[in-house]
Scaffold this motif. Structure first.
Motif, mmCIF file in Angstrom:
data_model
loop_
_atom_site.group_PDB
_atom_site.id
_atom_site.type_symbol
_atom_site.label_atom_id
_atom_site.label_comp_id
_atom_site.label_asym_id
_atom_site.label_seq_id
_atom_site.Cartn_x
_atom_site.Cartn_y
_atom_site.Cartn_z
ATOM 1 N N SER A 53 52.658 25.259 21.637
ATOM 2 C CA SER A 53 52.729 25.971 22.983
ATOM 3 C C SER A 53 51.411 26.811 23.207
ATOM 4 O O SER A 53 50.973 26.937 24.407
ATOM 5 N N VAL A 54 51.040 27.635 22.127
ATOM 6 C CA VAL A 54 50.067 28.444 22.095
ATOM 7 C C VAL A 54 48.527 27.582 22.543
ATOM 8 O O VAL A 54 47.749 27.977 23.456
ATOM 9 N N LEU A 55 48.594 26.454 21.841
ATOM 10 C CA LEU A 55 47.717 25.529 22.020
ATOM 11 C C LEU A 55 47.579 24.906 23.420
ATOM 12 O O LEU A 55 46.746 24.679 24.188
ATOM 13 N N LEU A 56 48.742 24.688 23.905
ATOM 14 C CA LEU A 56 48.732 24.408 25.376
ATOM 15 C C LEU A 56 48.453 25.203 26.488
ATOM 16 O O LEU A 56 47.844 25.119 27.356
ATOM 17 N N PHE A 57 48.847 26.290 26.165
ATOM 18 C CA PHE A 57 48.573 27.422 26.774
ATOM 19 C C PHE A 57 46.989 27.762 27.061
ATOM 20 O O PHE A 57 46.332 27.889 28.062
ATOM 21 N N VAL A 58 46.291 27.611 25.787
ATOM 22 C CA VAL A 58 44.918 27.687 25.763
ATOM 23 C C VAL A 58 44.124 26.568 26.622
ATOM 24 O O VAL A 58 42.969 26.636 27.115
ATOM 25 N N PHE A 59 44.738 25.435 26.511
ATOM 26 C CA PHE A 59 44.381 24.339 27.045
ATOM 27 C C PHE A 59 44.275 24.418 28.677
ATOM 28 O O PHE A 59 43.141 24.160 29.318
ATOM 29 N N ILE A 60 45.055 24.920 29.040
ATOM 30 C CA ILE A 60 45.545 25.186 30.534
ATOM 31 C C ILE A 60 44.592 26.495 30.910
ATOM 32 O O ILE A 60 43.696 26.300 32.030
ATOM 33 N N SER A 61 44.512 27.454 30.196
ATOM 34 C CA SER A 61 43.669 28.558 30.599
ATOM 35 C C SER A 61 42.113 28.630 30.366
ATOM 36 O O SER A 61 41.333 29.321 30.873
ATOM 37 N N PHE A 62 41.675 27.934 29.345
ATOM 38 C CA PHE A 62 40.406 28.130 28.978
ATOM 39 C C PHE A 62 39.538 27.479 30.241
ATOM 40 O O PHE A 62 39.727 26.141 30.563
ATOM 41 N N PRO A 63 38.514 27.718 30.725
ATOM 42 C CA PRO A 63 37.731 27.325 31.883
ATOM 43 C C PRO A 63 36.586 26.478 31.599
ATOM 44 O O PRO A 63 35.471 26.820 31.572
ATOM 45 N N ALA A 64 37.134 25.428 31.363
ATOM 46 C CA ALA A 64 35.962 24.232 30.731
ATOM 47 C C ALA A 64 36.440 23.005 31.481
ATOM 48 O O ALA A 64 37.619 22.744 31.922
ATOM 49 N N PRO A 65 35.669 21.952 31.773
ATOM 50 C CA PRO A 65 36.003 20.782 32.199
ATOM 51 C C PRO A 65 37.187 19.978 31.776
ATOM 52 O O PRO A 65 37.131 20.038 30.573
ATOM 53 N N TRP A 66 38.034 19.507 32.441
ATOM 54 C CA TRP A 66 39.197 19.015 31.857
ATOM 55 C C TRP A 66 38.858 17.620 30.816
ATOM 56 O O TRP A 66 39.437 17.474 29.800
ATOM 57 N N LEU A 67 37.966 16.979 31.012
ATOM 58 C CA LEU A 67 37.212 15.853 30.227
ATOM 59 C C LEU A 67 36.914 16.408 28.857
ATOM 60 O O LEU A 67 37.118 15.763 27.675
ATOM 61 N N LEU A 68 36.207 17.582 28.914
ATOM 62 C CA LEU A 68 35.766 18.172 27.533
ATOM 63 C C LEU A 68 36.920 18.601 26.880
ATOM 64 O O LEU A 68 36.883 18.395 25.652
ATOM 65 N N LYS A 69 37.908 19.213 27.488
ATOM 66 C CA LYS A 69 38.956 19.733 26.627
ATOM 67 C C LYS A 69 39.910 18.530 26.307
ATOM 68 O O LYS A 69 40.052 18.464 24.887
ATOM 69 N N LEU A 70 39.996 17.513 26.862
ATOM 70 C CA LEU A 70 40.673 16.235 26.288
ATOM 71 C C LEU A 70 39.915 15.666 25.271
ATOM 72 O O LEU A 70 40.544 15.474 24.244
ATOM 73 N N PHE A 71 38.545 15.644 25.174
ATOM 74 C CA PHE A 71 37.683 15.051 24.121
ATOM 75 C C PHE A 71 37.874 16.060 23.003
ATOM 76 O O PHE A 71 38.135 15.244 21.773
ATOM 77 N N VAL A 72 37.995 17.314 23.214
ATOM 78 C CA VAL A 72 38.236 18.166 21.909
ATOM 79 C C VAL A 72 39.580 18.023 21.273
ATOM 80 O O VAL A 72 39.747 17.854 19.996
ATOM 81 N N TYR A 73 40.647 17.945 22.089
ATOM 82 C CA TYR A 73 41.810 17.828 21.490
ATOM 83 C C TYR A 73 41.915 16.456 21.028
ATOM 84 O O TYR A 73 42.960 16.180 19.946
ATOM 85 N N CYS A 74 41.625 15.315 21.561
ATOM 86 C CA CYS A 74 41.601 14.004 20.995
ATOM 87 C C CYS A 74 40.971 13.867 19.681
ATOM 88 O O CYS A 74 41.318 13.361 18.714
ATOM 89 N N LEU A 75 39.802 14.581 19.651
ATOM 90 C CA LEU A 75 38.951 14.714 18.155
ATOM 91 C C LEU A 75 39.729 15.384 17.295
ATOM 92 O O LEU A 75 39.765 14.863 16.042
ATOM 93 N N PHE A 76 40.303 16.504 17.531
ATOM 94 C CA PHE A 76 41.330 17.044 16.646
ATOM 95 C C PHE A 76 42.530 16.215 16.164
ATOM 96 O O PHE A 76 43.173 15.994 15.111
ATOM 97 N N GLY A 77 42.974 15.506 17.164
ATOM 98 C CA GLY A 77 44.177 14.557 16.921
ATOM 99 C C GLY A 77 43.678 13.523 16.066
ATOM 100 O O GLY A 77 44.461 13.024 14.960
ATOM 101 N N LEU A 78 42.217 12.978 15.979
ATOM 102 C CA LEU A 78 41.867 11.906 15.117
ATOM 103 C C LEU A 78 41.921 12.664 13.609
ATOM 104 O O LEU A 78 42.150 11.773 12.715
#
Length: 432
Positions: A53-78
């Protein structure tokens, strides 16, 4: 120290015990099979649900392009799926969550943030201790005191967590580094949440602005560390503290929390050096107030926060230390505290007969390795388990998600698919 090393060489424990081995597989199928056979406990659901829930809040709140945030989260998932890296990232997830929330804090809109308190902390300081201790300690300054205060606050604080982690990994029992990452991450995460919910001005603010109201448009101050910048002809601390992500984060003091957590873990593993660790915490307390970064009440709050989280971690995650052993490779088994069996109000005779009252053994022969259970030639997996054999045995345990990378041969909820799950005891691999 000589006697300590002598006991190591005389120890009958093998130095290459499998309990201290790390995962070396790069095959994501290993993690997928473990996840398929895993049944989370309520504690795991709360643990990972809160962090998610905290990471989801950070994902929504952090002012960065959505594609960049998705890429970072997918990299962590890998990295979570590859066994050799997942053993680090799963255990360090509280630390990553804390860092993500901390660096996002500066982007919270001021209109939605609580008002900054300026008068509460100095008032509490005066009520509890009779005066402002930070003002008293900062009255007399000189270059010697500045250097003495700079060493723990400006140097050791940033490097100590890595040094402590390395020492615990080598000289502590297997799996203790998992507990350290859990406790250190949660302490800082809760601290940052409290600082955002209850923003408070530190002592340097009172020196610069008195008791006038503060606002989020103000820049931070290095306090007494500005004298270090001037003395060493640098601008590191002035620039760093002026642009801090949490400028009004006086309460609680995470400098105090980190030092206390490090001292608690070192005291747990090396009790004969406890006075040294206590002295280090006191040294950092003095330097923090001398440099006008925290009130004494902030330091107490940080230490209490660390102590509470350490106690929870000790009785739920930490292995029991054998002070007669030298390093992690001296252990051929690990034991953990059993809160139920050590409860003095538990008078069940069956518990006394089958399981020791003060602890529960969590070790035995590893059996076959995971690669023996995976048919790499045809890509099929062997999901056979022996969960029925140790059903009802008080020594068998279902793994928690905290032990996701801690290969334990248990029942049909085991993540390691061990072929020999006998009801003797279990011996996890220490994925520190």
């Amino acid at each position: 120290m000589a006697g300590f090393i002598h006991r190591w060489f005389l120890s009958e424990r093998p130095l290459n015990s499998k309990v201290s081995e790390l995962e070396t597989s790069w095959n994501p199928r290993v993690s997928l099979i473990r996840l398929k056979n895993y049944k989370p406990t309520i504690k795991d659901i709360c643990h990972y649900g809160f962090l998610s829930s905290v990471l989801l809040f950070v994902f929504i709140s952090f002012p960065a392009p959505w594609l960049l945030k998705l890429f970072v989260y997918c990299l962590f998932g890998l990295l979570f799926m590859i066994p050799i890296t997942s053993q680090l990232f799963f255990n360090a997830l509280p630390i990553f969550t804390w860092l993500a929330l901390y660096f996002t804090s500066s982007f919270f809109p001021a209109s939605k943030r609580p008002p900054i308190t300026v008068k509460v902390l100095p008032a509490i300081e005066t009520i509890l201790y009779g005066d402002n201790l930070s003002d008293i300690l900062a009255t007399t300054t000189n270059s010697f005191y500045d250097i003495l205060a700079w060493i723990p606050y400006g140097l050791f604080h940033f490097g100590a967590p890595f040094v402590v982690a390395a020492i615990l990994f080598v000289f502590g029992p297997p799996t203790i580094l998992q507990g350290y990452a859990f406790a250190f991450g949660y302490m800082n995460l809760f601290g940052v949440i409290m600082q955002n919910v209850f923003p408070a001005a530190p002592p340097w603010y009172k020196i610069l602005y008195g008791l006038n109201s503060a606002n989020y448009g103000m820049h931070g101050s290095p306090g007494g560390l500005a004298r270090i910048d001037k003395l060493l002809h640098i601008n590191i601390y002035t620039q760093g503290f002026s642009n801090s992500s949490v400028i009004f984060g006086a309460f609680p003091s995470l400098h105090s929390g980190c030092a206390t957590m490090e001292a608690l873990f070192f005291s747990y593993c090396f009790p004969f050096l406890r006075p040294v660790f206590i002295g280090y915490v006191c040294w950092l307390w003095w330097s923090t107030m001398y440099l006008t970064h925290h009130y004494f009440v902030d330091l107490m709050a940080g230490s209490v926060l660390s102590y509470v989280i350490f106690l929870y971690t000790k009785y739920t995650h930490l292995p029991i230390v054998d002070t007669d052993l030298f390093c992690r490779w001296s252990y051929d088994s690990i034991e953990k505290f059993n809160m139920v069996k050590s409860n003095p109000l538990n008078n069940d005779p069956s518990d006394v007969e089958n399981v020791p009252l003060n602890m529960m053994a969590t070790s035995s022969a590893m059996g076959s390795e995971l690669d023996g259970e995976l048919d790499t030639d045809n890509g099929e997996s062997n999901d056979e388990t022996d969960g029925d054999e140790d059903a009802g045995n008080p020594r068998s345990m279902s793994p928690t998600l905290f032990d996701l990378s801690n290969s334990s041969a248990t029942s049909n909820t085991s993540l390691d698919l061990q072929g020999d799950a006998t009801p003797r005891s279990i011996k996890p691999r220490a994925f520190d």
